[in-house]
Design a protein around this motif. Structure first.
Motif, PDB file in Angstrom:
ATOM      1  N   MET A 129       0.866  -1.170   0.000  1.00 24.73           N
ATOM      2  CA  MET A 129       0.000   0.000   0.000  1.00 24.73           C
ATOM      3  C   MET A 129       0.901   1.218   0.000  1.00 24.73           C
ATOM      4  O   MET A 129       1.780   1.359   0.865  1.00 24.73           O
ATOM      5  N   ARG A 130       0.719   2.091  -0.967  1.00 23.87           N
ATOM      6  CA  ARG A 130       1.530   3.301  -1.059  1.00 23.87           C
ATOM      7  C   ARG A 130       0.658   4.533  -0.825  1.00 23.87           C
ATOM      8  O   ARG A 130      -0.503   4.579  -1.252  1.00 23.87           O
ATOM      9  N   VAL A 131       1.249   5.493  -0.137  1.00 19.64           N
ATOM     10  CA  VAL A 131       0.582   6.764   0.149  1.00 19.64           C
ATOM     11  C   VAL A 131       1.194   7.826  -0.749  1.00 19.64           C
ATOM     12  O   VAL A 131       2.426   7.930  -0.864  1.00 19.64           O
ATOM     13  N   TRP A 132       0.311   8.628  -1.378  1.00 19.27           N
ATOM     14  CA  TRP A 132       0.752   9.636  -2.342  1.00 19.27           C
ATOM     15  C   TRP A 132       0.286  11.017  -1.894  1.00 19.27           C
ATOM     16  O   TRP A 132      -0.820  11.180  -1.391  1.00 19.27           O
ATOM     17  N   ASP A 133       1.152  12.007  -2.107  1.00 23.92           N
ATOM     18  CA  ASP A 133       0.800  13.411  -1.936  1.00 23.92           C
ATOM     19  C   ASP A 133       0.599  13.999  -3.323  1.00 23.92           C
ATOM     20  O   ASP A 133       1.549  14.074  -4.119  1.00 23.92           O
ATOM     21  N   LEU A 134      -0.642  14.394  -3.637  1.00 29.36           N
ATOM     22  CA  LEU A 134      -0.963  14.855  -4.985  1.00 29.36           C
ATOM     23  C   LEU A 134      -0.267  16.159  -5.333  1.00 29.36           C
ATOM     24  O   LEU A 134      -0.211  16.539  -6.511  1.00 29.36           O
ATOM     25  N   ARG A 135       0.293  16.848  -4.355  1.00 27.33           N
ATOM     26  CA  ARG A 135       1.018  18.088  -4.641  1.00 27.33           C
ATOM     27  C   ARG A 135       2.375  17.804  -5.276  1.00 27.33           C
ATOM     28  O   ARG A 135       2.952  18.674  -5.930  1.00 27.33           O
TER      29      ARG A 135
END
Length: 416
Positions: A187-193
């Motif tokens: 599971m990867r967490v992404w920052d859309l910025r």
């Protein structure tokens, strides 16, 4: 001479208790006459996606949804009978005058190859509500910007998963956060910025089949994950791999294909059991069960009970589950057409569906075949009350008449 024994008064002739005086009409009212009484709101739009299935996600305003197919991406807009609409777009009108308008295929001209074919789609929230994310079977995460000038809406893509992404979920509270779950177990967490790289990776012992972001204002940076081996994990995303809050090793007897998370607000008192300030997680899988798990609060010191509070028993493997907006005791269940059809014709469509339900039920269907090889009229979408574990409350008639339903969303447009 026998003594007379006073007889109990007949319940049919007895007077109503004082607490019910004035409500006798409500006790015996016809539920088919509750709620919405306008024109039929069923609309069918053919060829919304290319052959090979599709996924669906709705916007914050509830008036639009995006449907992603194998090599297609379209924006659908819902119109009431009295609304004006654009005649230049593909449109379908239902018997009651309600309409669905479809945009052009914004995948065309993006330059993406077939290995970037969509596996899931999410419409971002808040200040990012002009962004759409699609995941791909080659591990790509692709961003689309609806505000870009011209026909080209493709913005960028990034890849850190080494296998297909099965599921993605965007936070409704922290709008620039997104999580993806892949067949590589990550599971990867992404920052859309800044999508140049993922900000966190959490590894699992087997493939991630489903996940959902927390809807709780008090603890928004939590996620629940469903695995291919039937396990459920809950994570505190602020702590990464050390942030495991819960692990249910045998939540299901097969892969968990669907999760949804409902947080009931403080003013909601729908029933005696589902009450204020509680979280409820629903899971569905290939073992023909849907389970509801009680999470009293979303705090790190409170854990999910290892036994479900409610267990539903549909007659089919489950592809999708979704809480009904404003009705936290009701769940939409979508059958997994790959493993068998719906519950069959013995569960006839309820007449209340047209009048009592306050929801647009939108389903994107596979249209690879002109007819459903598993039988026309199979009830692939059902609405269940969690307190009735063996039979659906409503069924959506002929929802799989053109193939298996691959996605659904509910939009609250009224009340009972």
């Amino acid at each position: 001479m026998q003594s007379t024994v006073p007889r109990r008064a007949s319940t049919l002739n007895s007077t109503l208790p004082l607490s019910l005086t004035g409500y006798s009409a409500d006790l015996y009212s016809d539920s088919r006459k509750h709620g919405y009484q306008g024109p039929v709101r069923n609309v069918r739009l053919h060829r919304a996606t290319t052959n090979g299935g599709g996924t669906i996600a709705k916007s914050d305003d509830g008036l639009r949804c995006v449907v992603a197919g194998r090599e297609s991406l379209r924006i659908l807009r819902l119109y009431d009978a009295e609304d004006a609409f654009n005649n230049d777009h593909k449109t379908s009108i239902g018997r009651g005058g309600h309409r669905i308008e479809a945009s052009r295929n914004i995948w065309d001209g993006s330059g993406l190859k077939i290995d970037s074919a969509s596996t899931d789609v999410a419409w971002c929230h808040g200040s990012y509500n002009n962004k759409i994310l699609t995941s791909a079977r080659n591990g790509d995460l692709i961003m689309w910007d609806l505000n870009r000038a011209g026909n080209a809406k493709y913005e960028r893509k990034t890849k850190f998963h080494i296998r297909s992404i099965h599921k993605l979920s965007c936070s409704t509270i922290v709008p620039y956060y997104c999580v993806t779950g892949s067949a590589d177990g990550d599971m990867r967490v992404w920052d859309l910025r800044d999508m140049s790289k993922s900000i966190m990776k959490i590894h699992h012992p087997t493939s991630v089949r489903s996940l959902v972001f927390s809807p709780c204002l008090s603890h928004p940076l939590q996620a629940v994950v469903g695995l291919d081996n039937g396990s459920i994990y809950r994570w505190d995303l602020q702590m990464g791999q050390r942030g495991q809050l819960d692990r249910l090793p045998v939540a299901h007897a097969g892969p968990i294909l669907a999760l949804d998370w409902c947080s009931t607000p403080g003013t909601n008192n729908v029933s005696d059991t589902i009450v204020a300030d509680r979280s409820w997680i629903v899971s569905g899988g290939l073992d023909h069960t849907v389970k509801v798990w009680d999470l009293a609060t979303s705090g790190t010191s409170v854990h999910i009970a290892h036994q479900p509070t409610y267990t539903l028993h549909p007659s089919f493997p489950v592809r999708r589950v979704l809480w009904r907006p404003e009705f936290p005791s009701e769940i939409a269940i979508v059958s997994n057409e790959d493993f068998g059809g719906g519950s069959g014709s013995e569960l006839l469509a309820s007449p209340r569906l047209q009048s009592a339900t306050p929801a647009f039920i939108n389903a994107s269907s596979s249209v690879a075949k002109d007819k459903d090889p598993k039988g026309n009229g199979a009830d692939a979408v059902e609405i269940w009350d969690v307190r009735r574990g063996w039979i659906a409350k409503w069924t959506v008639e002929a929802s799989s008449s053109e193939g298996g339903v691959t996605g659904t969303h509910l939009h609250h447009v009224g009340s009972h």
